[in-house]
Design a protein around this motif. Structure first.
Motif, PDB file in Angstrom:
ATOM      1  N   SER A  94      -6.249  -9.802   6.956  1.00  0.00           N
ATOM      2  CA  SER A  94      -7.398  -9.298   6.192  1.00  0.00           C
ATOM      3  C   SER A  94      -7.002  -8.983   4.760  1.00  0.00           C
ATOM      4  O   SER A  94      -7.768  -9.220   3.825  1.00  0.00           O
ATOM      5  CB  SER A  94      -7.968  -8.048   6.850  1.00  0.00           C
ATOM      6  OG  SER A  94      -8.411  -8.351   8.145  1.00  0.00           O
ATOM      7  N   GLY A 102      -1.444  -8.754   8.330  1.00  0.00           N
ATOM      8  CA  GLY A 102      -1.732  -8.884   6.901  1.00  0.00           C
ATOM      9  C   GLY A 102      -2.784  -9.945   6.615  1.00  0.00           C
ATOM     10  O   GLY A 102      -2.979 -10.334   5.463  1.00  0.00           O
ATOM     11  N   PRO A 130      -0.779 -11.596  14.770  1.00  0.00           N
ATOM     12  CA  PRO A 130      -1.216 -10.439  15.560  1.00  0.00           C
ATOM     13  C   PRO A 130      -1.879  -9.382  14.678  1.00  0.00           C
ATOM     14  O   PRO A 130      -1.873  -9.490  13.450  1.00  0.00           O
ATOM     15  CB  PRO A 130       0.086  -9.911  16.171  1.00  0.00           C
ATOM     16  CG  PRO A 130       1.172 -10.414  15.292  1.00  0.00           C
ATOM     17  CD  PRO A 130       0.682 -11.702  14.707  1.00  0.00           C
ATOM     18  N   PHE A 167       0.851  -1.193   0.000  1.00  0.00           N
ATOM     19  CA  PHE A 167       0.000   0.000   0.000  1.00  0.00           C
ATOM     20  C   PHE A 167       0.879   1.232   0.000  1.00  0.00           C
ATOM     21  O   PHE A 167       1.922   1.247   0.649  1.00  0.00           O
ATOM     22  CB  PHE A 167      -0.880   0.041   1.257  1.00  0.00           C
ATOM     23  CG  PHE A 167      -1.935  -1.005   1.292  1.00  0.00           C
ATOM     24  CD1 PHE A 167      -3.001  -0.963   0.417  1.00  0.00           C
ATOM     25  CD2 PHE A 167      -1.866  -2.046   2.218  1.00  0.00           C
ATOM     26  CE1 PHE A 167      -3.993  -1.927   0.469  1.00  0.00           C
ATOM     27  CE2 PHE A 167      -2.853  -2.998   2.269  1.00  0.00           C
ATOM     28  CZ  PHE A 167      -3.920  -2.949   1.386  1.00  0.00           C
TER      29      PHE A 167
HETATM   30  N1  LIG Z   1      -6.062   0.293   2.455  1.00  0.00           N
HETATM   31  C1  LIG Z   1      -4.911   0.344   3.129  1.00  0.00           C
HETATM   32  N2  LIG Z   1      -4.066   1.374   2.957  1.00  0.00           N
HETATM   33  C2  LIG Z   1      -2.916   1.424   3.635  1.00  0.00           C
HETATM   34  N3  LIG Z   1      -2.505   0.505   4.523  1.00  0.00           N
HETATM   35  C3  LIG Z   1      -3.295  -0.551   4.752  1.00  0.00           C
HETATM   36  C4  LIG Z   1      -4.553  -0.683   4.078  1.00  0.00           C
HETATM   37  N4  LIG Z   1      -5.132  -1.835   4.507  1.00  0.00           N
HETATM   38  C5  LIG Z   1      -4.278  -2.391   5.395  1.00  0.00           C
HETATM   39  N5  LIG Z   1      -3.179  -1.614   5.557  1.00  0.00           N
HETATM   40  C6  LIG Z   1      -2.018  -1.924   6.420  1.00  0.00           C
HETATM   41  O1  LIG Z   1      -1.548  -3.206   6.077  1.00  0.00           O
HETATM   42  C7  LIG Z   1      -1.156  -3.928   7.236  1.00  0.00           C
HETATM   43  C8  LIG Z   1      -1.920  -5.243   7.319  1.00  0.00           C
HETATM   44  O2  LIG Z   1      -3.287  -4.984   7.585  1.00  0.00           O
HETATM   45  P1  LIG Z   1      -4.367  -6.118   7.743  1.00  0.00           P
HETATM   46  O3  LIG Z   1      -4.263  -7.047   6.595  1.00  0.00           O
HETATM   47  O4  LIG Z   1      -5.685  -5.457   7.949  1.00  0.00           O
HETATM   48  O5  LIG Z   1      -3.908  -6.853   9.070  1.00  0.00           O
HETATM   49  P2  LIG Z   1      -4.684  -7.908   9.984  1.00  0.00           P
HETATM   50  O6  LIG Z   1      -5.980  -8.244   9.338  1.00  0.00           O
HETATM   51  O7  LIG Z   1      -3.764  -9.064  10.091  1.00  0.00           O
HETATM   52  O8  LIG Z   1      -4.879  -7.251  11.314  1.00  0.00           O
HETATM   53  C9  LIG Z   1      -1.388  -3.001   8.405  1.00  0.00           C
HETATM   54  O9  LIG Z   1      -0.172  -2.359   8.701  1.00  0.00           O
HETATM   55  C10 LIG Z   1      -2.376  -2.009   7.882  1.00  0.00           C
HETATM   56  O10 LIG Z   1      -2.249  -0.779   8.518  1.00  0.00           O
END
Ligand SMILES: Nc1ncnc2c1ncn2[C@@H]1O[C@H](COP(=O)(O)OP(=O)(O)O)[C@@H](O)[C@H]1O
Ligand SMILES: [Mg+2]
Lengths: 266, 328
Positions: free
Chosen positions: B59, B57, B53, B16
């Motif tokens: 989601s 990554g 945790p 991202f």
């Molecule tokens: N749309 C986005 N724009 C920027 N950063 C993102 C976005 N979606 C997720 N992130 C970042 O990517 C990383 C992984 O997020 P995520 O996949 O939601 O983690 P999890 O589901 O394991 O808690 C985090 O650091 C989050 O802040």
């Protein structure tokens, strides 16, 4: 297609569940109707035939305005705040995953809403107005379906405008500003406060050519029998033209925004 | 195709670009590597836990698997389909539940949302009725069908969401944190249902969680992700070994005593447990997660005035922290 019928039915039922809100809304519409009706009576007393309407036509304008206020979402509202919120929180990603078209989905839901508001919020104030004041009701039965078609087109134009407003949330951090501007524009250019026929000179011509005039001014003039024959067809073409143009722009923005969400994650 | 896996990822990345205001006019660009080169295969009918945790990554991976996010690199296939290219086609074959977001119609009864699924996925009428009946029975939704979704508790809503994701008979179900924030009973119901779904229908299930108990009760295979990288892929028991993870015995004694010491049962020089913390009559005793707790408890009860005790499972953060320590 059946999917969108279910969505529209849901839009209808969703608003139908809030009975107290509907009753309160009818009350508000009626009060406003009375205030505006007496204001218009005073105005037409001084300047009869203002904008080409006689007093009873002007009063009809007032009560149709109240009946369509929610139906055609003259001041905005309906679904934008919800869609803006989904865009802001990223819930929009869930919507994208569904095998359905975003714009058609929200259009169907909004048509369902409008149908409810026409029945729930429109009919009662209109009937009350007709009981108390001498309104210019259509002489011919066919005016009614002609009017309803015009209202339908007006609702689609209204939807298309509001969809654009909601789409802006993909680029603007705060959708509230755009919604407020759209509300003011709607209030003024739909002719909710004063018929657009009364606007003088160039301002009037511009106002009558803008999409907002499809929401109230055009349907009312159809109701009052000002558009007949080819004039009626022209009125429909005007409304449908704006509807298609604005829906097209909305679709374009949706495509760009979707691409961005899919790459950038919203 | 055979060994290619039903779900297959090869060096998948998601980067991202985050823009941030730095000062008045300057804007800073920063890259977040949410998923940083992940490869794995999931076979049809497997039930896999994807843990890590917050911010690991998880989601982001799920979103790429559904096609609502395009990978920045690598190759990803689900049932032979590239999700981001053919999102709509794939949607008919997969089901998704996002724990913190609902796909249900907020203001309307649960049943209306199901009608919508019926039309959206063009489910044949009989199929729809059968599947709905089955979900209603197994997820205990009978009383809830006519209740507007906004009036449902989080656990009820989650059950409703799971049913909504399954009416079209998806071959694979992704669940993103399905038990987060749920009460104990709802958690148990959801777990039981998923177990049966996987066993009876052979639905492939991939679930993310940061609750190790979910994995313990459901998945024979677990993948651990942290900072966008796959740290571990294997059995849960193996995870405890790799992570040298420890369970915790919390004992309440009759009075305040010096830290409990138990020598190794087989005469080795490693003590059977070590006291981590002492607070008045309460002591926290760590022991290897793979070891059985029962003999330890028996020995403590024999030698010390034991009033009460509980066993705490290791949490995922601790397991991962120890994993880092053991693989420098
Ligand atoms: N749309 C986005 N724009 C920027 N950063 C993102 C976005 N979606 C997720 N992130 C970042 O990517 C990383 C992984 O997020 P995520 O996949 O939601 O983690 P999890 O589901 O394991 O808690 C985090 O650091 C989050 O802040
Ligand atoms: Mg997450």
């Amino acid at each position: 297609m059946r999917l969108y019928a279910v969505v529209a039915a849901g839009g209808f039922r969703r608003y139908a569940t809030y009975r107290t809100a509907t009753a309160a809304g009818v009350f508000t519409n009626t009060v406003f109707g009375f205030i505006m009706a007496y204001t218009y009576i005073a105005l037409w007393d001084v300047r009869p035939q203002l904008g080409g309407y006689d007093t009873s036509q002007a009063l009809t304008y007032v009560w149709l305005g109240q009946a369509l206020l929610m139906t055609s979402a003259l001041m905005g509202g309906g679904f934008e705040s919800e869609l803006v919120e989904r865009i802001r929180t990223g819930d929009i990603a869930v919507d994208l995953y569904r095998p359905a078209d975003l714009q058609l989905w929200w259009l169907a839901a909004d048509l369902g809403r409008a149908a409810f508001h026409l029945l729930g919020r429109g009919v009662a104030p209109m009937c009350l107005g007709a009981l108390v004041f001498d309104l210019a009701l259509p002489g011919s039965f066919w005016t009614w379906p002609a009017f309803l078609l015009s209202v339908f087109l007006g609702v689609v134009v209204s939807f298309a405008i509001r969809y654009l407003v909601a789409m802006s949330a993909f680029w603007l951090l705060d959708g509230a500003g755009a919604m407020q501007m759209a509300m003011l524009a709607g209030l003024f250019f739909s002719g909710m406060l004063l018929p657009l026929n009364l606007f003088p000179g160039l301002l009037g011509e511009v106002a009558r050519a803008l999409p907002w005039s499809s929401l109230l001014q055009v349907p009312v003039d159809v109701f009052l029998g000002k558009h007949t024959g080819w004039g009626l067809v022209e009125a429909y073409v005007f409304q449908a033209g704006w509807a298609l143009a604005l829906l097209g722009v909305g679709r374009l923005l949706q495509t760009v925004a979707t691409r961005r969400v899919v790459v950038q994650g919203g | 195709m055979a060994d290619d896996g039903f779900i297959s990822l090869d060096g998948v990345e998601k980067v991202f670009e985050v823009r941030r205001r730095a000062g008045l006019l300057r804007r800073e660009r920063r890259e977040v590597r949410a998923v940083d080169g992940i490869s794995f295969r999931v076979a049809r009918g497997e039930m896999v836990g994807y843990i890590g945790p917050n911010g690991a990554g998880k989601s982001t991976t799920i979103k790429m698997l559904t096609g609502i996010l395009t990978p920045s690199g690598g190759r990803l296939r689900v049932a032979g389909i590239d999700p981001s290219r053919e999102r709509t086609r794939l949607a008919h074959r997969i089901g998704v539940v996002f724990g913190q977001r609902t796909t249900l119609w907020w203001d309307l009864p649960l049943r209306d949302s199901y009608r919508l699924m019926h039309r959206m996925y063009r489910i044949p009428d009989r199929r729809y009725r059968e599947n709905l009946e089955r979900c209603v029975e197994l997820l205990d939704l009978g009383e809830l069908l006519e209740v507007p979704v906004r009036q449902l508790s989080l656990g009820q809503r989650m059950r409703g969401d799971i049913a909504a994701a399954l009416l079209h008979d998806p071959e694979v179900l992704y669940l993103d944190e399905p038990t987060i924030g749920l009460d104990v009973i709802s958690k148990a119901k959801v777990r039981q249902f998923l177990k049966e779904l996987n066993a009876e229908r052979g639905t492939t299930v991939l679930l993310t969680t940061h609750d190790l108990t979910d994995i313990e009760q459901l998945c024979s295979r677990v993948m651990v992700i942290d900072h966008g990288r796959l740290m571990y892929d294997g059995s849960l028991a193996g995870l405890h070994e790799v992570g040298e993870s420890e369970r915790m015995l919390v004992v309440d004694l009759e009075s305040e005593l010096p830290p409990i010491r138990l020598d190794s049962a087989d005469g080795g020089d490693q003590p059977a447990l070590r006291a981590v913390k002492v607070e008045g009559p309460r002591q926290w005793l760590a022991f290897p997660a793979a070891a059985s707790a029962a003999p330890l408890v028996a020995r403590i009860a024999a030698d010390y005035p034991l009033v009460d005790l509980s066993v705490r499972e290791p949490d995922i953060e601790a397991v991962i922290a120890r994993m880092y320590e053991s693989t420098p």
